[in-house]
Write a protein that holds these residues in place. Structure first.
Motif, PDB file in Angstrom:
ATOM      1  N   GLU A 119      41.778  14.299   5.053  1.00  0.00           N
ATOM      2  CA  GLU A 119      42.129  14.240   6.474  1.00  0.00           C
ATOM      3  C   GLU A 119      43.167  15.337   6.794  1.00  0.00           C
ATOM      4  O   GLU A 119      44.041  15.648   5.982  1.00  0.00           O
ATOM      5  CB  GLU A 119      42.687  12.842   6.740  1.00  0.00           C
ATOM      6  CG  GLU A 119      43.248  12.603   8.110  1.00  0.00           C
ATOM      7  CD  GLU A 119      44.631  11.999   8.049  1.00  0.00           C
ATOM      8  OE1 GLU A 119      45.404  12.280   8.971  1.00  0.00           O
ATOM      9  OE2 GLU A 119      44.908  11.264   7.076  1.00  0.00           O
ATOM     10  N   LYS A 120      43.044  15.908   7.982  1.00  0.00           N
ATOM     11  CA  LYS A 120      43.806  17.110   8.332  1.00  0.00           C
ATOM     12  C   LYS A 120      45.332  16.977   8.174  1.00  0.00           C
ATOM     13  O   LYS A 120      45.961  17.774   7.508  1.00  0.00           O
ATOM     14  CB  LYS A 120      43.469  17.524   9.759  1.00  0.00           C
ATOM     15  CG  LYS A 120      43.852  18.960  10.034  1.00  0.00           C
ATOM     16  CD  LYS A 120      43.418  19.342  11.413  1.00  0.00           C
ATOM     17  CE  LYS A 120      43.173  20.833  11.489  1.00  0.00           C
ATOM     18  NZ  LYS A 120      42.219  21.156  12.538  1.00  0.00           N
TER      19      LYS A 120
ATOM     20  N   ARG B 118      46.479  17.118   4.654  1.00  0.00           N
ATOM     21  CA  ARG B 118      46.401  18.456   4.064  1.00  0.00           C
ATOM     22  C   ARG B 118      47.645  19.270   4.390  1.00  0.00           C
ATOM     23  O   ARG B 118      48.210  19.921   3.540  1.00  0.00           O
ATOM     24  CB  ARG B 118      45.192  19.207   4.634  1.00  0.00           C
ATOM     25  CG  ARG B 118      43.948  19.043   3.850  1.00  0.00           C
ATOM     26  CD  ARG B 118      43.797  20.191   2.853  1.00  0.00           C
ATOM     27  NE  ARG B 118      42.556  20.041   2.120  1.00  0.00           N
ATOM     28  CZ  ARG B 118      41.458  20.713   2.422  1.00  0.00           C
ATOM     29  NH1 ARG B 118      41.480  21.581   3.395  1.00  0.00           N
ATOM     30  NH2 ARG B 118      40.353  20.512   1.743  1.00  0.00           N
TER      31      ARG B 118
ATOM     32  N   THR C 166      42.941  25.932  10.243  1.00  0.00           N
ATOM     33  CA  THR C 166      41.869  24.955  10.062  1.00  0.00           C
ATOM     34  C   THR C 166      41.843  24.550   8.595  1.00  0.00           C
ATOM     35  O   THR C 166      42.487  25.188   7.758  1.00  0.00           O
ATOM     36  CB  THR C 166      40.508  25.579  10.434  1.00  0.00           C
ATOM     37  OG1 THR C 166      40.280  26.694   9.556  1.00  0.00           O
ATOM     38  CG2 THR C 166      40.482  26.070  11.868  1.00  0.00           C
ATOM     39  N   ASP C 167      41.082  23.499   8.282  1.00  0.00           N
ATOM     40  CA  ASP C 167      40.969  23.063   6.892  1.00  0.00           C
ATOM     41  C   ASP C 167      40.398  24.165   6.004  1.00  0.00           C
ATOM     42  O   ASP C 167      40.833  24.346   4.867  1.00  0.00           O
ATOM     43  CB  ASP C 167      40.087  21.815   6.804  1.00  0.00           C
ATOM     44  CG  ASP C 167      40.893  20.549   7.080  1.00  0.00           C
ATOM     45  OD1 ASP C 167      42.106  20.672   7.374  1.00  0.00           O
ATOM     46  OD2 ASP C 167      40.316  19.455   7.013  1.00  0.00           O
ATOM     47  N   GLU C 168      39.383  24.890   6.556  1.00  0.00           N
ATOM     48  CA  GLU C 168      38.773  25.980   5.783  1.00  0.00           C
ATOM     49  C   GLU C 168      39.815  27.053   5.487  1.00  0.00           C
ATOM     50  O   GLU C 168      39.947  27.519   4.367  1.00  0.00           O
ATOM     51  CB  GLU C 168      37.604  26.631   6.541  1.00  0.00           C
ATOM     52  CG  GLU C 168      36.363  25.771   6.667  1.00  0.00           C
ATOM     53  CD  GLU C 168      36.482  24.726   7.758  1.00  0.00           C
ATOM     54  OE1 GLU C 168      37.294  24.946   8.690  1.00  0.00           O
ATOM     55  OE2 GLU C 168      35.791  23.696   7.671  1.00  0.00           O
TER      56      GLU C 168
ATOM     57  N   LEU D  43      42.982  26.749   5.410  1.00  0.00           N
ATOM     58  CA  LEU D  43      43.995  26.223   4.498  1.00  0.00           C
ATOM     59  C   LEU D  43      43.507  26.302   3.049  1.00  0.00           C
ATOM     60  O   LEU D  43      44.278  26.662   2.156  1.00  0.00           O
ATOM     61  CB  LEU D  43      44.326  24.786   4.894  1.00  0.00           C
ATOM     62  CG  LEU D  43      45.698  24.268   4.509  1.00  0.00           C
ATOM     63  CD1 LEU D  43      46.806  25.182   5.000  1.00  0.00           C
ATOM     64  CD2 LEU D  43      45.904  22.861   5.050  1.00  0.00           C
ATOM     65  N   SER D  44      42.220  25.999   2.812  1.00  0.00           N
ATOM     66  CA  SER D  44      41.744  26.092   1.417  1.00  0.00           C
ATOM     67  C   SER D  44      41.709  27.541   0.948  1.00  0.00           C
ATOM     68  O   SER D  44      41.985  27.811  -0.219  1.00  0.00           O
ATOM     69  CB  SER D  44      40.375  25.446   1.176  1.00  0.00           C
ATOM     70  OG  SER D  44      39.819  24.911   2.313  1.00  0.00           O
TER      71      SER D  44
ATOM     72  N   GLN E 150      34.326  24.169  -1.337  1.00  0.00           N
ATOM     73  CA  GLN E 150      35.012  23.364  -0.317  1.00  0.00           C
ATOM     74  C   GLN E 150      34.450  23.635   1.078  1.00  0.00           C
ATOM     75  O   GLN E 150      35.065  23.263   2.079  1.00  0.00           O
ATOM     76  CB  GLN E 150      36.515  23.669  -0.347  1.00  0.00           C
ATOM     77  CG  GLN E 150      37.192  23.110  -1.590  1.00  0.00           C
ATOM     78  CD  GLN E 150      38.243  24.066  -2.125  1.00  0.00           C
ATOM     79  OE1 GLN E 150      38.977  24.684  -1.370  1.00  0.00           O
ATOM     80  NE2 GLN E 150      38.335  24.178  -3.435  1.00  0.00           N
TER      81      GLN E 150
END
Ligand SMILES: [Zn+2]
Ligand SMILES: [Zn+2]
Length: 154
Positions: free
Chosen positions: A2-3, A6, A31-33, A35-36, A60
């Protein structure tokens, strides 16, 4: 994941957190992307290619387009440095506070990459700026040679 969680995790990793802050300062979306991708970037000890990064973050759910777009933005905002070790492949490395502008020396036999902390070009650059009237001058410079390990094999 969950955002909110993260981003919370990012706080415990100071290198990643300061990078996220730098993006926020420049009003870039986190964004989550992204961040990864950033998470992988901060863990690198030498320049990484987009392909290598995609091999790690693809699992991911990061696609190449997302990586290219983010890299363009990071480059535009001087948060990453692009290097070319003479093989025509672009490699990228973060340029945050603890990883300021620097150069590399690359072994022509085994491709070992060593960071060169000093930059002797900045003063010359000023001189070039004065003489040419150019401003916002940057430079690219990599050194090549034979590393100590390969010298023993010669
Ligand atoms: Zn070598
Ligand atoms: Zn330099």
């Amino acid at each position: 994941m969950e955002k909110g969680k993260r981003i919370e995790t990012a706080k415990t990793n100071s290198a990643l957190y300061s990078l996220v802050e730098a993006l926020r300062d420049k009003s870039l979306k986190i964004t989550d992307e992204r961040l990864s991708i950033l998470d992988v970037l901060v863990k690198q000890t030498k320049p990484i290619t987009i392909k290598e990064l995609h091999q790690i973050t693809g699992k991911q759910g990061c696609d190449l387009a997302t990586i290219y777009r983010l890299f363009n933005l990071l480059e535009k905002h001087k948060l990453i440095q692009r290097t070319d070790f003479g093989d025509g492949i672009a490699r990228f490395e973060l340029l945050t506070a603890d990883r300021a502008h620097h150069h590399h020396i690359i072994c022509i036999y085994c491709s070992t990459v060593v960071k060169v902390d000093e930059c002797f070009i900045e003063s010359i650059q000023e001189e070039i700026a004065n003489r040419s009237g150019f401003k916002s001058i940057t430079h690219k410079l990599e050194f090549f040679g034979i590393c100590p390990r390969c010298q023993k094999k010669e």
